[in-house]
Design a protein around this motif. Sequence first.
Motif, PDB file in Angstrom:
ATOM      1  N   THR A   6       0.829  -1.211   0.000  1.00 47.30           N
ATOM      2  CA  THR A   6       0.000   0.000   0.000  1.00 47.30           C
ATOM      3  C   THR A   6       0.860   1.256   0.000  1.00 47.30           C
ATOM      4  O   THR A   6       0.585   2.222  -0.712  1.00 47.30           O
ATOM      5  N   LYS A   7       1.920   1.236   0.797  1.00 44.32           N
ATOM      6  CA  LYS A   7       2.831   2.381   0.848  1.00 44.32           C
ATOM      7  C   LYS A   7       3.527   2.575  -0.496  1.00 44.32           C
ATOM      8  O   LYS A   7       3.695   3.716  -0.967  1.00 44.32           O
ATOM      9  N   CYS A   8       3.912   1.465  -1.138  1.00 44.90           N
ATOM     10  CA  CYS A   8       4.556   1.555  -2.452  1.00 44.90           C
ATOM     11  C   CYS A   8       3.612   2.152  -3.483  1.00 44.90           C
ATOM     12  O   CYS A   8       4.008   2.993  -4.289  1.00 44.90           O
ATOM     13  N   ILE A  11       3.311   5.894  -2.932  1.00 40.87           N
ATOM     14  CA  ILE A  11       4.509   6.590  -3.400  1.00 40.87           C
ATOM     15  C   ILE A  11       4.494   6.702  -4.928  1.00 40.87           C
ATOM     16  O   ILE A  11       4.797   7.760  -5.501  1.00 40.87           O
ATOM     17  N   CYS A  12       4.144   5.598  -5.596  1.00 36.23           N
ATOM     18  CA  CYS A  12       4.083   5.610  -7.063  1.00 36.23           C
ATOM     19  C   CYS A  12       3.022   6.576  -7.568  1.00 36.23           C
ATOM     20  O   CYS A  12       3.236   7.294  -8.555  1.00 36.23           O
ATOM     21  N   ARG A  13       1.885   6.612  -6.891  1.00 34.71           N
ATOM     22  CA  ARG A  13       0.821   7.532  -7.295  1.00 34.71           C
ATOM     23  C   ARG A  13       1.268   8.975  -7.115  1.00 34.71           C
ATOM     24  O   ARG A  13       1.051   9.835  -7.994  1.00 34.71           O
ATOM     25  N   THR A 179       4.166  -4.714 -16.330  1.00 35.13           N
ATOM     26  CA  THR A 179       4.032  -3.312 -15.949  1.00 35.13           C
ATOM     27  C   THR A 179       4.368  -3.154 -14.476  1.00 35.13           C
ATOM     28  O   THR A 179       4.104  -4.026 -13.654  1.00 35.13           O
ATOM     29  N   THR A 180       4.974  -2.023 -14.147  1.00 31.44           N
ATOM     30  CA  THR A 180       5.335  -1.715 -12.770  1.00 31.44           C
ATOM     31  C   THR A 180       4.272  -0.811 -12.155  1.00 31.44           C
ATOM     32  O   THR A 180       3.466  -0.213 -12.872  1.00 31.44           O
ATOM     33  N   PRO A 181       4.246  -0.696 -10.829  1.00 35.57           N
ATOM     34  CA  PRO A 181       3.254   0.195 -10.195  1.00 35.57           C
ATOM     35  C   PRO A 181       3.357   1.634 -10.672  1.00 35.57           C
ATOM     36  O   PRO A 181       2.331   2.311 -10.824  1.00 35.57           O
ATOM     37  N   ALA A 185       0.450   3.807 -12.527  1.00 33.09           N
ATOM     38  CA  ALA A 185       0.008   5.103 -12.011  1.00 33.09           C
ATOM     39  C   ALA A 185       0.103   6.179 -13.091  1.00 33.09           C
ATOM     40  O   ALA A 185      -0.805   7.015 -13.232  1.00 33.09           O
ATOM     41  N   LEU A 186       1.186   6.165 -13.864  1.00 29.81           N
ATOM     42  CA  LEU A 186       1.326   7.136 -14.953  1.00 29.81           C
ATOM     43  C   LEU A 186       0.262   6.937 -16.020  1.00 29.81           C
ATOM     44  O   LEU A 186      -0.284   7.914 -16.559  1.00 29.81           O
TER      45      LEU A 186
END
Length: 339
Positions: A6-8, A11-13, A179-181, A185-186
Amino acid sequence: MHTRNTKCLMICRSASFLLVFIALFSVFPLHLLPCFLAGFIMYEIILALTVLVEYLVKAQVARWVSIMFLSILLILLIVVTASKLIGFLLHDCQNLAGFDATASNLLRDAQRTLSPLITRYLPLNIDELKNQLINWLHENLVMQTFSRNAAHTVATMLIGVVLGAMISLQSNGKQKLHTTPLQDALLDRLTVLSEAFHNVIFAQIHVSLCNTLLTGCFLFGILPIFELHLPFSKTIVMLTFFTGLLPIIGNLISNTVIFLIGLSISLEAGLISLTYLIIVHKLEYFINAHIFSGRIHAKTWEILLAMLVFESTFGITGVIAAPIYYAYLKAELRKYDLI
């Protein structure tokens, strides 16, 4: 483990918001707004055209067919525009007597009908107008700046068109692997931005069409009733459509042109034009508010305030970008139930 994930994601968002924010506001100092607009417009047109083409060919090649069709159309448009411009320079510019006579009549009528407070700033005849224009261009080196800016604008728009076509090929609905988080998000940010752009552009096209229709009714329907005919009526209609693509100020520009041309013909024509434009402006206010509120859920005063802030910060390019940026901001806030 769940807390770490969730923290990751948070951060990504946050990083995606920061990156998109930097990219959007870097458009202004880098003078890339034409590239930005051209790319998004090309992307939206390809997606819309693909839906129609899929009825005729397989879905896998529908997007390629759309791109080829738009490429041919763009090349034809460039060729036709270049040929018309060359034809004007080779033929029309060789005989400017008709244009000089029309301009001289307009200046003479303006001197006779307008207030001395205004006419003192107007040239007396076409020769004085030419001299003032040449001196102004020479003093400000406008032609050099205009040529350089025009070449840069055309080049960046073509690059944007190519980028929009390339991106449309990537977003073909297939499942994306590995795909990465941060990538996800992007992509979420870009999806919301694309939807906001789509809503603003198509809302403004509807507004411009309404303004153009009402202007055409006035020029070709109402004025002939009073036995008045404005010169350059067809050009005014075209000007109304293209300036109408600029929110709010585009309508003011076209209305000002109509009023000044009407006033140059006679005081009666100017008053009739002003009266009609005031009535139509009130009607258009409700039409525009209805269209924009339905598309981006923003009132007219909100868009106007955003345009004023962006104009004072970024100049005329800020006026053009303000509705898109504001619609994107509201879309992001609504997505997370903040408004």
